[in-house]
Design a protein around this motif. Structure first.
Motif, short mmCIF file in Angstrom:
data_model
loop_
_atom_site.label_atom_id
_atom_site.label_comp_id
_atom_site.label_asym_id
_atom_site.label_seq_id
_atom_site.Cartn_x
_atom_site.Cartn_y
_atom_site.Cartn_z
N ARG A 142 0.83 -1.22 0.00
CA ARG A 142 0.00 0.00 0.00
C ARG A 142 0.87 1.26 0.00
N GLN A 143 1.93 1.23 0.83
CA GLN A 143 2.82 2.40 0.89
C GLN A 143 3.51 2.62 -0.44
N THR A 144 3.89 1.53 -1.09
CA THR A 144 4.53 1.64 -2.40
C THR A 144 3.57 2.26 -3.41
N GLN A 145 2.32 1.82 -3.35
CA GLN A 145 1.31 2.39 -4.26
C GLN A 145 1.13 3.89 -4.01
N GLU A 146 1.10 4.25 -2.74
CA GLU A 146 0.92 5.67 -2.41
C GLU A 146 2.12 6.49 -2.87
N GLN A 147 3.32 5.94 -2.70
CA GLN A 147 4.52 6.66 -3.15
C GLN A 147 4.53 6.80 -4.67
N ASN A 148 4.12 5.75 -5.35
CA ASN A 148 4.06 5.82 -6.82
C ASN A 148 3.03 6.86 -7.27
N HIS A 149 1.94 6.89 -6.51
CA HIS A 149 0.89 7.86 -6.83
C HIS A 149 1.42 9.29 -6.66
N LEU A 150 2.16 9.52 -5.58
CA LEU A 150 2.73 10.85 -5.33
C LEU A 150 3.71 11.22 -6.45
N LYS A 151 4.50 10.25 -6.89
CA LYS A 151 5.45 10.52 -7.98
C LYS A 151 4.70 10.94 -9.24
N LYS A 152 3.57 10.25 -9.48
CA LYS A 152 2.76 10.57 -10.66
C LYS A 152 2.22 12.00 -10.57
N VAL A 153 1.74 12.34 -9.36
CA VAL A 153 1.21 13.70 -9.14
C VAL A 153 2.32 14.73 -9.35
N GLU A 154 3.49 14.46 -8.79
CA GLU A 154 4.59 15.43 -8.89
C GLU A 154 5.10 15.55 -10.33
N ALA A 155 5.00 14.47 -11.08
CA ALA A 155 5.38 14.54 -12.50
C ALA A 155 4.44 15.47 -13.27
N ILE A 156 3.14 15.37 -12.92
CA ILE A 156 2.15 16.26 -13.56
C ILE A 156 2.42 17.71 -13.18
N ILE A 157 2.72 17.94 -11.91
CA ILE A 157 3.02 19.31 -11.45
C ILE A 157 4.23 19.85 -12.20
N GLU A 158 5.24 19.01 -12.35
CA GLU A 158 6.46 19.42 -13.05
C GLU A 158 6.17 19.78 -14.50
N GLU A 159 5.31 18.98 -15.11
CA GLU A 159 4.96 19.23 -16.51
C GLU A 159 4.18 20.54 -16.64
N LEU A 160 3.23 20.75 -15.73
CA LEU A 160 2.43 21.98 -15.77
C LEU A 160 3.29 23.21 -15.49
N ALA A 161 4.30 23.03 -14.65
CA ALA A 161 5.16 24.16 -14.28
C ALA A 161 5.89 24.74 -15.48
N THR A 162 6.11 23.91 -16.49
CA THR A 162 6.80 24.42 -17.69
C THR A 162 5.93 25.42 -18.44
#
Lengths: 216, 91
Positions: A142-162
């Motif tokens: 479950r923790q791994t899934q949550e961490q992966n989910h956070l990475k996905k969210v942060e990747a989207i934020i990084e993309e939008l930041a451009t």
């Protein structure tokens, strides 16, 4: 009666009608959007918040006036105190108004925990395996899934930041259920930015556009 | 109403009466979120003006904690099915 300073703007961009309880104090090239509130007035009062929202909208959306929003707590007992503050910090406020001229903030709350992907709690133990071990394995999964989910969210934020001029993002606290990020955009770029957001694969609440609360 | 003095400022106060519009206690979920987000920003973001406002700032901090708690509680209540939303409102 007390005076609460809500926002600072340039004085030369014209006067707009303001809702009840709000006023405008002008000193040279700066003006303060001021709320007159009764002693003990509750900031959480919906009518008060509605009037504040309306004051912001009238200045900022309808009047296209750049605002420096002020955090709650700037309370004064006489207009002369606000005038003195504007005079003393005029250079700083004018610098910020120039930096933020024609720019707006768009906020996002992105859900962090995807319940559909999370493992069910207290799963039955497979045969030959202790219940405690099965629980620990599920917890790690479950923790791994949550961490992966956070990475996905942060990747989207990084993309939008451009696509933005600046961003304001702090990693969420442990056990937070959402990530919060704010982007600084040119006013004319808001529509295209929102279109880009629609491609976002994660559930998100869009906040704004608003005056640049996170960039002052 | 207009007010000014020799220190070089002018102060206009809206003449719209506070009692002009009736109180609207019932709000839809969208407006509730908008107002809460606005309150959240008002309390946690924006230009910080320091001064002799310790008491007010202390009150704001307490209010902020309360707001967070309220949002978390409402969210959790809906999530676990303790309350239900009907047409965007708490049923």
């Amino acid at each position: 009666m007390k005076l609460e300073l809500r926002a600072i703007r340039r004085s030369e961009v014209g006067r707009v009608e303001l809702p009840a309880g709000f006023g405008l104090l002008v000193v040279d090239r700066l003006a303060a959007l001021v709320e007159v509130a009764a002693e003990g007035a509750d900031l959480r009062d919906r009518e008060r918040l509605r009037r504040y929202q309306k004051a912001l909208d009238l200045c900022w959306q309808e009047g296209a006036i750049t605002l420096l929003p002020v955090r709650a707590g700037a309370i004064f007992s006489h207009p002369s105190e606000i005038a003195r503050l504007l005079q003393e910090r005029a250079a700083e406020f004018e610098r910020d108004l120039t930096r933020l001229e024609g720019k707006v903030e768009l906020g996002l709350r992105l859900a962090l925990i995807n319940k559909a992907e999370s493992a069910p709690p207290n799963p039955p133990a497979p045969s030959g395996q202790s219940r405690g071990l099965a629980y620990m394995q599920q917890l790690v999964q479950r923790q791994t899934q949550e961490q992966n989910h956070l990475k996905k969210v942060e990747a989207i934020i990084e993309e939008l930041a451009t696509l933005a001029l600046e961003q304001s993002y702090l990693p969420p606290a442990p056990n937070a259920t959402f990530a919060e990020v704010a982007f600084l955009l040119k006013r004319e770029d808001v529509v295209s930015f929102k279109t880009q957001l629609q491609h976002c694969a994660l559930p998100a609440i869009i906040i704004g556009p608003t005056p640049p609360f996170s960039f002052v | 109403m207009e007010h000014s003095d020799t220190s070089g400022y002018e102060f206009w106060l809206s003449e719209a009466p506070l009692t002009d519009s009736p109180r609207q206690e019932i709000v839809n979920a969208e407006e509730e979120v908008t107002l809460l987000e606005l309150l959240d920003r008002l309390l946690t973001k924006g230009v910080v003006l320091s001064g002799d406002l310790t008491l007010s700032i202390a009150e704001v901090d307490l209010l902020y904690v309360g707001l967070r708690l309220m949002i978390t509680t409402a969210d959790k209540a809906v999530e676990v099915g303790a309350v239900k939303l009907r047409n965007g409102r708490l049923a």
